[in-house]
Design a protein around this motif. Structure first.
Motif, PDB file in Angstrom:
ATOM      1  N   CYS A 295       0.841  -1.207   0.000  1.00 48.12           N
ATOM      2  CA  CYS A 295       0.000   0.000   0.000  1.00 48.12           C
ATOM      3  C   CYS A 295       0.873   1.253   0.000  1.00 48.12           C
ATOM      4  O   CYS A 295       0.424   2.332  -0.377  1.00 48.12           O
ATOM      5  N   LEU A 296       2.129   1.099   0.433  1.00 48.71           N
ATOM      6  CA  LEU A 296       3.014   2.268   0.507  1.00 48.71           C
ATOM      7  C   LEU A 296       3.696   2.563  -0.824  1.00 48.71           C
ATOM      8  O   LEU A 296       4.109   3.690  -1.079  1.00 48.71           O
ATOM      9  N   ASP A 297       3.820   1.534  -1.657  1.00 53.72           N
ATOM     10  CA  ASP A 297       4.657   1.667  -2.850  1.00 53.72           C
ATOM     11  C   ASP A 297       4.209   2.779  -3.796  1.00 53.72           C
ATOM     12  O   ASP A 297       5.031   3.453  -4.397  1.00 53.72           O
ATOM     13  N   PHE A 298       2.895   2.930  -3.950  1.00 54.83           N
ATOM     14  CA  PHE A 298       2.412   3.955  -4.876  1.00 54.83           C
ATOM     15  C   PHE A 298       1.559   4.999  -4.154  1.00 54.83           C
ATOM     16  O   PHE A 298       0.824   5.752  -4.777  1.00 54.83           O
ATOM     17  N   CYS A 299       1.674   5.006  -2.834  1.00 51.69           N
ATOM     18  CA  CYS A 299       0.893   5.959  -2.039  1.00 51.69           C
ATOM     19  C   CYS A 299       1.498   7.357  -2.187  1.00 51.69           C
ATOM     20  O   CYS A 299       2.675   7.565  -1.882  1.00 51.69           O
ATOM     21  N   PRO A 300       0.714   8.333  -2.642  1.00 44.06           N
ATOM     22  CA  PRO A 300       1.280   9.673  -2.822  1.00 44.06           C
ATOM     23  C   PRO A 300       1.694  10.336  -1.513  1.00 44.06           C
ATOM     24  O   PRO A 300       2.618  11.145  -1.513  1.00 44.06           O
ATOM     25  N   THR A 301       1.056   9.973  -0.417  1.00 47.21           N
ATOM     26  CA  THR A 301       1.435  10.636   0.841  1.00 47.21           C
ATOM     27  C   THR A 301       2.734  10.044   1.398  1.00 47.21           C
ATOM     28  O   THR A 301       3.629  10.769   1.796  1.00 47.21           O
ATOM     29  N   LYS A 637       0.646  21.237   3.152  1.00 45.85           N
ATOM     30  CA  LYS A 637       1.637  21.808   4.062  1.00 45.85           C
ATOM     31  C   LYS A 637       2.728  20.823   4.478  1.00 45.85           C
ATOM     32  O   LYS A 637       3.787  21.215   4.940  1.00 45.85           O
ATOM     33  N   ARG A 638       2.428  19.555   4.397  1.00 46.20           N
ATOM     34  CA  ARG A 638       3.369  18.563   4.922  1.00 46.20           C
ATOM     35  C   ARG A 638       4.101  17.848   3.774  1.00 46.20           C
ATOM     36  O   ARG A 638       3.503  17.579   2.733  1.00 46.20           O
ATOM     37  N   GLY A 639       5.353  17.530   3.998  1.00 42.41           N
ATOM     38  CA  GLY A 639       6.136  16.796   3.002  1.00 42.41           C
ATOM     39  C   GLY A 639       6.369  17.604   1.734  1.00 42.41           C
ATOM     40  O   GLY A 639       6.171  18.816   1.690  1.00 42.41           O
ATOM     41  N   THR A 640       6.797  16.874   0.702  1.00 43.41           N
ATOM     42  CA  THR A 640       7.000  17.536  -0.591  1.00 43.41           C
ATOM     43  C   THR A 640       5.697  17.489  -1.380  1.00 43.41           C
ATOM     44  O   THR A 640       4.763  16.785  -1.005  1.00 43.41           O
ATOM     45  N   ARG A 641       5.642  18.205  -2.496  1.00 44.04           N
ATOM     46  CA  ARG A 641       4.374  18.310  -3.231  1.00 44.04           C
ATOM     47  C   ARG A 641       4.169  17.119  -4.177  1.00 44.04           C
ATOM     48  O   ARG A 641       5.063  16.748  -4.939  1.00 44.04           O
ATOM     49  N   ILE A 642       2.978  16.584  -4.100  1.00 44.51           N
ATOM     50  CA  ILE A 642       2.657  15.383  -4.876  1.00 44.51           C
ATOM     51  C   ILE A 642       2.678  15.683  -6.376  1.00 44.51           C
ATOM     52  O   ILE A 642       3.223  14.913  -7.172  1.00 44.51           O
ATOM     53  N   ASN A 643       2.110  16.822  -6.762  1.00 45.07           N
ATOM     54  CA  ASN A 643       2.034  17.130  -8.196  1.00 45.07           C
ATOM     55  C   ASN A 643       3.442  17.288  -8.787  1.00 45.07           C
ATOM     56  O   ASN A 643       3.698  16.878  -9.917  1.00 45.07           O
TER      57      ASN A 643
END
Lengths: 710, 72
Positions: A295-301, A637-643
């Motif tokens: 579930c983590l492999d392609f999770c954007p968060t 606000k958290r982490g880097t930007r997904i887009n």
């Protein structure tokens, strides 16, 4: 005739103890299993459970054939698990065969089948499966403790206990065999082909020493088996039951719909703020995790460093549930106080675990942080990859519902979103009366002005984004051009269209969603809409899959599907451009993963540009643009930007731009190219825009057409 | 005597009967006793475990605070 003495070198006392300890292991197994069952059943009702045959087939497919485990990109892990599973099962069957011979066939029937050819074949086979079992375990150990992928950096010590117990079982099993072979000089030793080399190595040892070692190993092997069986219900090993059970109990049609809150006006509790607020199938979800981390492999968060990590969320709520019921949740668990602080990392040996701190009083806030819940983009990457079909997204939305409808605790951005939707019928601050302004001068009819709406081929559902956003309005105008070129009769709802409700529903505001859904369904029914085309993947999914919950049964197609259909019917001719551009195609989550529409947008793209580039993360493994789950309307606000993460991947392909099939994706990528300062050299387009542009451009003569006309 | 009182006793008795049977089977070499004894152990043991869980008996130590919180 070849055979062996069953329970050789094992005294009467040991045999009595062996039978006696079974009571302890079955007692603990049943105690743990009953406790788990009671935990799930403390949830709300779920069901009815229908289509039993289909469910059994799916559960067996997952359990026996590892259908969801062995997939492209997961061959190592899948094969590893297959080896362990079938090794374990066949060793268990082998033990039952010995039991059948010793306790039933011989004493009751005076017969013996454990001899001759059967015995020799049994020995060869059992050695094979034993080796398979050991190889699988060593592969697992290598992966967890040598290779160590990021997702296993902080592994629970439960993993080590389970691996240790299973390895001990496998190794002592072969050792027992080898000691007996060496001590008895068994003439059939070569048929024990794995133990045989060990027996040869031990052949010079004093037989009495071998017998003593055999006795000690037998006791160790027997007690390890007992400990393992008793440990099953309080460890990750219980997934051998909960995994297939979860697949069996899955949402049958697998449609990506969120369950509505029935009779919402009469409810006093909304969503889930406590375990008892989930239905029992959802509680089973929390207990089914096999901790593979797919579930983590392609999770954007997870991949952009945000607090939400789907696996941890499931494990932690599962551990909380177990602890509330007074059960051990394996030897380690999460530290609830860390929720949202350190991103729910799992604990390392020596660090305090969930058992070392006071039982959290609240599910949301102490076990699961609000940040985690709001970070989810509802992209379903986790659900798509989960081998046991855990439905993470509905669980998260249930908790969001509680925060929004019951506790009024949600990000300020959502206050604005909800207010805008309530006041204007769209997520922006534009008045509803301006919704059809984009179509001015295009001569697009509104349904209210059409004499016989039922005669129209399609109702074009424009969606808020393409109605109000200056950039994505171009998608709507492109759609008009395409529909006209194909001679499709259509109209729009215009001022009567409101938000489909997708962002409200995904953000947990089920009440607002239901108001919008009912309103839209009534309007579409009023105009006797038969077929709806949507260019927004979110609207497409909502109207197609979720409006039926409110009586809205419409045929809904995505614009890429309609383009494909029109081309196939010969109604739309898309000339290939003379100087085609090379686009990388991005799969919108609500089109691909939610609705399995992967080919139609690719076909449209290929038609207009001749070719396109595939990104490494594509189709069901596509990476979200970051807009889903109402995230498009919230600050990241958290982490880097997904887009930017996704855009970086598109740029790395060497393409001239990125093509999507959803205005939300287009908006996110437009923002991304500006942030990365590549807007001059990297384009962002919707497939409709590309097709419409192709209709305009100078065309290369189609040789087939030329020949035909000649 | 109500069934709820009798149930754990019956379950335990079944398990113990199984242990007695398999012990005789092992020490007196009466192999016919092993299969029914093992079955009785299996069913009795599982039954006891099930009864304990249904009655909320805690076999594992829990933190004092947990117990207090559960009571409240």
């Amino acid at each position: 005739m070849p055979t062996r003495e069953i329970l050789w070198n094992v005294g009467d006392l040991a045999v009595a103890v062996m039978y006696g300890v079974v009571i302890l292991q079955t007692l603990l197994l049943a105690y743990g299993a009953t406790n788990r069952y009671r935990m799930w059943r403390s949830g709300k009702p779920y069901g009815p459970v229908t289509r039993i045959g289909e469910r059994v087939k799916a559960a067996l497919g997952v359990a026996l054939l590892h259908r969801r485990l062995i997939r492209k990109g997961y061959v190592y892990a899948g094969v590893m698990h297959l080896f362990i599973f079938w090794g374990f099962v066949m060793l268990f069957v082998g033990t039952l065969i010995v039991l059948l011979e010793a306790d039933i066939a011989r004493p009751y029937f005076g017969a013996s089948f454990f001899r001759g050819t059967f015995y020799l074949v049994y020995k060869v086979a059992i050695n094979f499966f034993g080796l398979l079992f050991l190889v699988g375990l060593l592969m697992a150990a290598f992966r967890r403790y040598v290779q160590v992928p990021t997702k296993f950096k902080r592994s629970l010590s439960d993993d080590a206990v389970v691996l240790g117990l299973l390895l001990a079982l496998g190794i002592t099993g072969f050792l027992l065999q080898a000691l007996r072979l060496a001590a008895t000089h068994d003439p059939n030793a070569p048929f024990h082909w794995v133990s045989y080399p060990i027996a040869l190595a031990l052949s010079g040892v004093d037989p009495r020493a071998l017998e003593a070692a055999h006795t000690g190993t037998w006791w160790f092997h027997m007690l390890t088996t007992t400990a393992l069986i008793a440990y099953i219900p309080v460890s990750k090993l219980f997934h051998m039951f909960t995994g297939p059970a979860n697949v069996f109990m899955r949402t049958t049609d697998l449609k990506p719909v969120l369950a509505p809150i029935e009779n919402i006006e009469e409810q006093e509790r909304f969503g889930a703020s406590d375990l008892v607020d989930f239905n029992w199938k959802q509680l089973l979800n929390y207990d089914a995790c096999m901790r593979c981390g797919r579930c983590l492999d392609f999770c954007p968060t997870f991949n952009t460093g945000k607090p939400l990590k789907p696996r941890q969320l499931i494990i932690e709520v599962g551990a909380y549930m177990a602890r509330r019921e007074g059960m051990l949740a394996g030897p380690a668990g999460p530290l609830p106080g860390e929720a949202g602080v350190r991103g729910h990392d799992l604990t390392r040996p020596g660090e305090p675990t969930i058992r070392d701190v006071s039982l959290p009083a609240q599910l949301i806030g102490e076990v699961v942080s609000e940040d985690e819940l709001w970070d989810c983009t509802t992209c379903r990457a986790c659900m798509e990859q989960c081998p046991v079909l855990i439905e993470h997204v509905p669980l998260i939305v249930e908790m969001r519902r509680s925060l929004v409808l019951e506790q009024s605790r949600f990000p300020q951005d959502l206050v604005v979103l909800f207010n805008n939707i309530e006041r204007n019928g769209n997520p922006f601050s534009f008045p509803a009366s301006t919704r059809a302004d984009w179509a001015q001068g295009l001569g697009v009819q509104e349904l209210a002005d059409v004499a016989d709406p039922a005669a129209l081929e399609v109702v074009y559902w424009v969606g808020c984004m393409s109605s109000f956003d200056a950039r994505t309005q171009k998608i709507a105008t492109a759609m008009v051009k395409i529909l006209r070129s194909a001679g499709v009769t259509f109209a729009i709802l215009g001022k009567e269209e409101t938000c489909s409700g997708d962002p409200a529903r995904r953000a947990g505001n089920e009440y607002l969603y239901q108001v919008l859904a009912q309103q839209n369904v009534e309007r579409l029914q009023h105009y006797r809409a038969k077929r709806i085309v949507a260019n927004c993947a979110h609207c497409f999914n909502t109207i197609k899959n979720e409006y039926p919950q409110f009586g809205g049964q419409f045929e809904v197609v995505h614009h890429s599907q309609l383009i494909e259909e029109l081309v196939a019917a010969g109604r739309l001719s898309v000339p290939r451009r003379l100087q085609p551009e090379n686009f990388a195609y991005h799969d919108p989550c609500y089109l691909g993963r939610y609705n399995d529409v992967y080919e139609a947008p690719r076909a449209a793209l290929a038609l207009a540009e001749g070719s396109f580039v595939e990104m490494p993360r594509r189709r069901d493994k596509g990476f979200c643009c970051g807009a889903g789950g109402a995230r498009a309307f919230m600050e990241e606000k958290r982490g880097t930007r997904i887009n930017q993460n996704r855009l970086g991947e598109a740029i790395q392909t060497g393409a001239d731009g990125v093509a999507a099939a959803c205005p939300f994706c287009v908006t996110m990528f437009e923002e991304g190219v500006r942030a990365l300062n590549v807007e001059e050299r990297f384009q962002v387009r919707d497939v409709a825009e590309i097709v419409a542009a192709a209709l305009d451009k100078q065309v290369r003569p189609d040789p087939a057409t030329e020949t035909a006309s000649a | 005597m109500s069934w709820s009182r009798v149930e754990p006793i019956v379950a335990l008795a079944l398990g113990i009967a199984g242990i007695v049977m398999t012990s005789i089977g092992a020490f007196a070499h009466v192999a016919q006793l092993n299969a029914p004894g093992a079955a009785a152990i299996f069913v009795g043991g599982a039954w006891v475990g099930n009864v304990l869980a249904r009655r909320g008996v805690h076999l594992f130590p829990t933190r004092e605070t947990d117990r207090e919180e559960r009571k409240s």
